[in-house]
Design an enzyme around this catalytic site. Structure first.
Site, PDB file in Angstrom:
ATOM      1  N   SER A 170       0.999  -1.184  -0.006  1.00 11.80           N
ATOM      2  CA  SER A 170      -0.121   0.045   0.041  1.00 11.80           C
ATOM      3  C   SER A 170       0.830   1.261   0.007  1.00 11.80           C
ATOM      4  O   SER A 170       2.164   0.964  -0.098  1.00 11.80           O
ATOM      5  CB  SER A 170      -0.688  -0.097   1.188  1.00 11.80           C
ATOM      6  OG  SER A 170      -0.037   0.352   2.362  1.00 11.80           O
ATOM      7  N   LYS A 171       0.328   2.478  -0.039  1.00 12.09           N
ATOM      8  CA  LYS A 171       0.956   3.532   0.040  1.00 12.09           C
ATOM      9  C   LYS A 171       1.923   3.729   1.165  1.00 12.09           C
ATOM     10  O   LYS A 171       3.080   4.542   0.911  1.00 12.09           O
ATOM     11  CB  LYS A 171       0.191   4.773  -0.248  1.00 12.09           C
ATOM     12  CG  LYS A 171      -0.602   5.151  -1.372  1.00 12.09           C
ATOM     13  CD  LYS A 171      -1.254   6.199  -1.481  1.00 12.09           C
ATOM     14  CE  LYS A 171      -2.198   6.363  -2.731  1.00 12.09           C
ATOM     15  NZ  LYS A 171      -3.249   6.998  -2.725  1.00 12.09           N
ATOM     16  N   ARG A 172       1.753   2.989   2.133  1.00 11.07           N
ATOM     17  CA  ARG A 172       2.652   3.418   3.367  1.00 11.07           C
ATOM     18  C   ARG A 172       4.053   2.687   2.979  1.00 11.07           C
ATOM     19  O   ARG A 172       4.948   2.998   3.492  1.00 11.07           O
ATOM     20  CB  ARG A 172       2.097   2.009   4.553  1.00 11.07           C
ATOM     21  CG  ARG A 172       1.140   2.745   5.529  1.00 11.07           C
ATOM     22  CD  ARG A 172       0.543   1.980   6.419  1.00 11.07           C
ATOM     23  NE  ARG A 172       0.338   0.807   6.103  1.00 11.07           N
ATOM     24  CZ  ARG A 172       1.097  -0.552   6.492  1.00 11.07           C
ATOM     25  NH1 ARG A 172       2.115  -0.222   6.980  1.00 11.07           N
ATOM     26  NH2 ARG A 172       0.739  -1.742   5.986  1.00 11.07           N
TER      27      ARG A 172
END
Ligand code: GLU
Length: 490
Positions: free
Chosen positions: A252-254
């Site tokens: 994910s963007k994390r």
């Protein structure tokens, strides 16, 4: 049966690397089998679908080189390929199920459904539609219609015990059909749900193999049951495991960038991203790592996609990018660098071609991503020099460095030949006269000329800058050295 596969993105955002891998596997599966790769746009979620997102998906697919044989703007005999243009077909097929009593109108309102759902949860039951409207008789239906109640259409599920299929990646997968309920196939606004549109389209587009992320695995039994209700043969399924970030949770963007376009902006080559994505799940022999798209088209096979999730390792991608960068022919590498720089606001077309080629050659193996051309080439591309403070303090804040650079400036100014060889001679000659190591003089000069410790070779740097600029930067550094010394002694 000939191979026909489809990639079916919803245009609700950029093309995610996971989506790109799904597209790639479909593309490769088609190419290997001499089949057809279809692009289908699943835009039935009108609120979240946008033309910008659609344009971004096309753009990323083209950039990766995943040309579709049929689809929007490619045409084909199975169109339209955009679901919002296929509404009449969904309605017609829903009518077939209705007539066969395999679908029925449901008048329950969202509020009623929600209230019943909460009651089920409170009783500890799995929430599912309770079949209320399936039992309505003709009179009750007519009453709802007369009251103007909007109706969705639900699939009338038949208990078939088990729904199972042989998945090309996961082997046999089975679901008990009693975990399913009478799901909606057409919403009250007449739009199809994902599962219904997908089954109708896969059938009409004669899709032989559905290769997609395993987040769709729970949809598959519903799709198979719909196929059965229509009397259609379901496609073969291959559910590809998800991509994980470095910490083992879903990418994910994390974890960093997840869009194809952001890797393009970072200076990753499409060849490298394709190669990297191919190996996130597939391997030829567990050994070989470098493949071109053309090679993958020959070698890929869905049977060699593993069922364990793959980890997205950015260092590996960068390494692969460096390898693909080396494989490019010199002209091609130069063209990519120029296009990248232009896209990032640095138009280099005013420089002679030979100069541009020399810059790329000078950066040499440091060119791991196209962005390295900016990083290591900025000294030559920009008029103003940005000096790294750490490099300055480590290499310039030393006794005698200023006067030495001033002497080097004089020698360079007087070097009539101004070639790599003559500049080297001049520099080494000065170091010998001064009784210092040539390396020390050169690393100080490198910071003076490029602002950085790590940069192309010093003499390449000088010739790229040209005599005037090289001399000026050496003198500027000498003056700054002197001023700082003065400031410290006062
Ligand atoms: N539109 C769906 C998605 O983007 C496609 C799923 C499928 O391939 O069936 O996830």
């Amino acid at each position: 049966m000939s191979v026909r596969v489809r990639f079916a993105p919803s245009p609700t955002g950029y093309l995610h690397v996971g989506g790109a891998r799904t597209a790639l596997y479909n593309y490769l599966h088609a190419r290997r089998a001499g089949g057809v790769f279809v692009l289908r746009i699943e835009d039935t979620d009108a609120e979240r679908s946008t033309p910008e997102s659609l344009a971004a998906i096309y753009d990323s697919m083209r950039w990766l080189g995943l040309a579709w044989d049929e689809g929007p703007d490619a045409g084909g005999a199975h169109g339209p390929y955009i679901q919002s243009e296929r509404r009449a077909r969904y309605r017609a097929h829903a009518g077939t199920l209705l007539a066969a009593r395999r679908a029925y109108p449901c008048y329950c309102t969202p509020a009623e459904l929600e209230a019943r759902r909460e009651q089920q949860l409170a009783r500890g039951e799995p929430p599912r539609y309770d079949g209320r409207c399936r039992a309505l008789d003709a009179a009750a239906r007519a009453a709802h219609e007369a009251a103007g109640r909007p109706a969705a259409l639900r699939f009338a599920l038949e208990d078939s015990g088990e729904v199972a299929w042989d998945d090309a990646v996961r082997g046999r997968v089975a679901f008990r059909s009693d975990v399913l309920d009478d799901f909606v196939i057409l919403r009250s606004d007449g739009l199809p749900t994902y599962n219904f549109a997908c089954v109708v389209d896969d059938h009409e587009m004669e899709i032989s193999d559905v290769i997609r992320g395993d987040d769709h695995i729970s949809n598959t039994p519903r799709q198979i049951l719909l196929d059965r209700a229509f009397g259609w043969t379901p496609p073969r399924f291959a559910h590809v495991p998800m991509i994980l970030g470095s910490d083992g949770t879903r990418l994910s963007k994390r974890h960093g960038a997840t869009s194809v376009s952001s890797y393009r902006d970072m200076g990753i080559l499409p060849e490298a991203l394709v190669n990297f994505l191919a190996l996130l799940g597939w391997s030829l022999d567990g050994q070989r790592e470098l493949f071109s798209l053309a090679e993958l088209e020959q070698l890929f096979s869905i049977d060699r996609v593993g069922s364990n999730p793959a980890i997205f390792n950015i260092e590996k991608l960068e390494w692969m990018n460096g390898q693909h960068m080396k494989r490019l022919a010199e002209d091609d590498r130069l063209a990519r660098v120029e296009a990248f720089l232009a896209a990032h606001g640095r138009d280099v077309s005013a420089h002679p071609r030979e100069w541009r080629a020399a810059l790329v050659r000078a950066i040499g193996d440091r060119l791991k991503t196209l962005a390295d051309a900016e990083r290591y080439g900025a000294f030559a591309l920009d008029d103003a020099l940005a000096v790294d403070p750490i490099a300055w303090s480590e290499l310039l804040e030393k006794p005698d460095v200023g006067p030495r650079l001033a002497s080097l400036a004089d020698r360079v100014a007087a070097d009539s030949e101004f070639s790599l060889a003559s500049l080297e001679q001049v520099t080494r000659g000065l170091a010998a006269e001064l009784g210092i190591k040539a390396g020390d003089l050169m690393s100080a000069a490198r910071v003076a000329l490029t602002g950085r410790k790590v940069a192309p070779g010093l003499f390449e740097v000088m010739t790229l800058l040209g005599r005037e600029k090289a001399v000026r930067r050496l003198r500027d550094a000498a003056s700054r050295w002197a001023e700082e010394r003065q400031a410290r002694t006062v």
